[in-house]
Write a protein that holds these residues in place. Structure first.
Motif, short mmCIF file in Angstrom:
data_model
loop_
_atom_site.label_atom_id
_atom_site.label_comp_id
_atom_site.label_asym_id
_atom_site.label_seq_id
_atom_site.Cartn_x
_atom_site.Cartn_y
_atom_site.Cartn_z
N ALA A 42 60.07 72.15 36.17
CA ALA A 42 58.91 71.42 36.99
C ALA A 42 59.49 69.96 37.49
O ALA A 42 58.77 69.31 38.15
N GLN A 43 60.48 69.34 37.05
CA GLN A 43 60.65 68.27 37.32
C GLN A 43 61.17 67.63 38.85
O GLN A 43 60.76 66.63 39.07
N ALA A 44 61.55 68.61 39.31
CA ALA A 44 61.82 68.31 40.71
C ALA A 44 60.76 68.27 41.64
O ALA A 44 60.73 67.60 42.68
N ASN A 45 59.45 68.62 41.00
CA ASN A 45 58.36 68.78 42.03
C ASN A 45 57.26 67.75 41.30
O ASN A 45 56.15 67.85 41.94
N ILE A 46 57.57 66.96 40.22
CA ILE A 46 56.55 66.09 39.65
C ILE A 46 55.99 65.02 40.70
O ILE A 46 54.88 64.82 40.35
N PHE A 47 56.60 64.61 41.65
CA PHE A 47 55.96 63.79 42.50
C PHE A 47 55.27 64.43 43.73
O PHE A 47 54.77 63.73 44.76
N ASP A 48 55.07 65.91 43.78
CA ASP A 48 54.42 66.41 45.13
C ASP A 48 53.03 66.43 44.80
O ASP A 48 52.62 66.36 43.55
#
Length: 381
Positions: free
Chosen positions: A321-327
């Motif tokens: 999930a870390q790649a999308n955490i700022f989405d």
């Protein structure tokens, strides 16, 4: 029949020169004008006697003459044909001082041991205007497409917000409704301790609703470019301690917020934007940490850099999930049971960018998360 037979009349090359519907000019190797046809003279507004003996730079705007002379000398050292359309476009000047665009084709030749250049010059003002008009139309079309895309994104955002709000609003609204009923019941019994408990529940629920609405309003302001940072000097420890005091009521029993500062006592920042960033990060750290697990805040200031770290030992962020955490609206699978909108980190990432800083994190599922903010301490005004 041989079209090139001796019966064909001889061509009068002078007539071709005089009646050509393109400007023609002959210069020597030093750039002096020797000959110009009527079309060119009319184009520039000169008589032949006014041009003959002058260098070609007389037809170039004064601000470009030195540069043009240097390019001309370079060309004459190694002359070659340059075709119209693939030739040289530049700004020319008429006798009246009017500037206009021309396309130039060059043809060098030798005669009696001397080097000459014939220039064919075409006024491309109308073509340039047509190109400019076309670009303007394309720009307007592009702006319309961008606006349409932004409208579609905003509609999608609103749709997601409505879907999220219908879920996230239900719990605090139910809490407000039930607590307000119980307050009236306990009031009749004179149980003021229970009344205060439910008043606190209502205040907490209202705070949740306000946070959700503020997040949505923040997105609209960011999308509309309505946020302009205003930097001022802040006493670091006082500023961050006040924020901690605001977050303390959200902590669980046995949980504490521990703060440590090193370095310079002040920083340069937008106090409103940084407050929103810190409030979000600290409240998340508290929310996603178990009881009896402290949350840590570290700040360090030098003359040029500020680093702020928020450390918790909570549920952490799964690797996938870390790649999308700022989405926007993104929530990791392990946070599904914890109330939230998935907007907070997206918003603070935008705020950090407005402050010309960076936000990174280190996290391991089940072991906690560290968010790291880095800013220039004296950002360019």
């Amino acid at each position: 029949m041989n079209v090139f037979s001796s019966a064909a009349p001889e061509l009068d090359l002078n007539a071709l020169f005089d009646h050509a519907s393109i400007g023609i000019m002959v210069t020597d190797e030093d750039g002096y004008i020797i000959k110009a046809n009527p079309f060119l003279l009319k184009m520039f507004g000169y008589e032949l006697t006014e041009l003959a003996g002058n260098k070609i730079e007389v037809l170039v705007p004064a601000t470009h003459r030195g540069n043009h002379a240097a390019k001309r000398n370079k060309y004459m050292a190694h002359p070659e044909k340059r075709m119209m359309g693939n030739g040289v476009e530049f700004e020319a000047v008429k006798k009246s001082g009017e500037l206009f665009c021309v396309d130039v084709s060059l043809s060098p030749h030798f005669q009696n041991g001397n080097k000459y250049v014939t220039a064919f010059i075409n006024d491309i003002t109308l073509r340039k205007k047509a190109e400019s008009d076309l670009l303007e139309v394309k720009a307007k079309d592009l702006i319309m497409e961008v606006n349409l895309l932004r409208e579609m994104q905003l509609n999608e955002l609103k749709s997601k917000f409505v879907s999220m709000a219908s879920h996230e609003f239900r719990l605090p609204l139910s809490a407000i409704l039930s607590s307000s009923y119980l307050i009236s019941q306990y009031g009749q019994k004179g149980n003021f301790e229970q009344q205060e408990k439910h008043v606190n529940k209502i205040q907490h629920a209202v705070s949740l609703l306000t946070g959700i609405l503020n997040n949505f309003l923040s997105i609209e302001k960011i999308e509309g470019g309505k946020i302009e940072p205003s930097f001022s000097e802040v006493a670091v420890t006082d500023y961050l301690t006040n924020i901690i005091e605001e977050i303390n009521p959200l902590t669980s029993p046995g949980q504490a917020l521990i703060y440590e500062h090193t370095g310079d006592p002040t920083l340069q920042t937008d106090i409103v934007l940084l407050r929103h960033i810190m409030t979000n990060l600290l409240s998340n750290a508290v929310k996603f940490s178990p009881k009896n697990e402290n949350v840590y805040l570290f700040s360090e200031c030098t003359g040029t850099k500020v680093e702020i770290r928020v450390v918790d030992h909570g549920i952490g962020i799964p690797a996938e999930a870390q790649a999308n955490i700022f989405d926007r609206f993104f929530r990791a699978a392990n946070s599904a049971s914890i109330q939230g909108t998935g907007l907070g980190l997206s918003i603070i990432a935008s705020y950090v960018k407005l402050l010309k800083g960076s936000i990174t994190f280190e996290s391991e599922e089940g072991k906690g998360t560290t968010f790291i903010l880095t800013f220039a301490n004296k950002p360019a005004r």
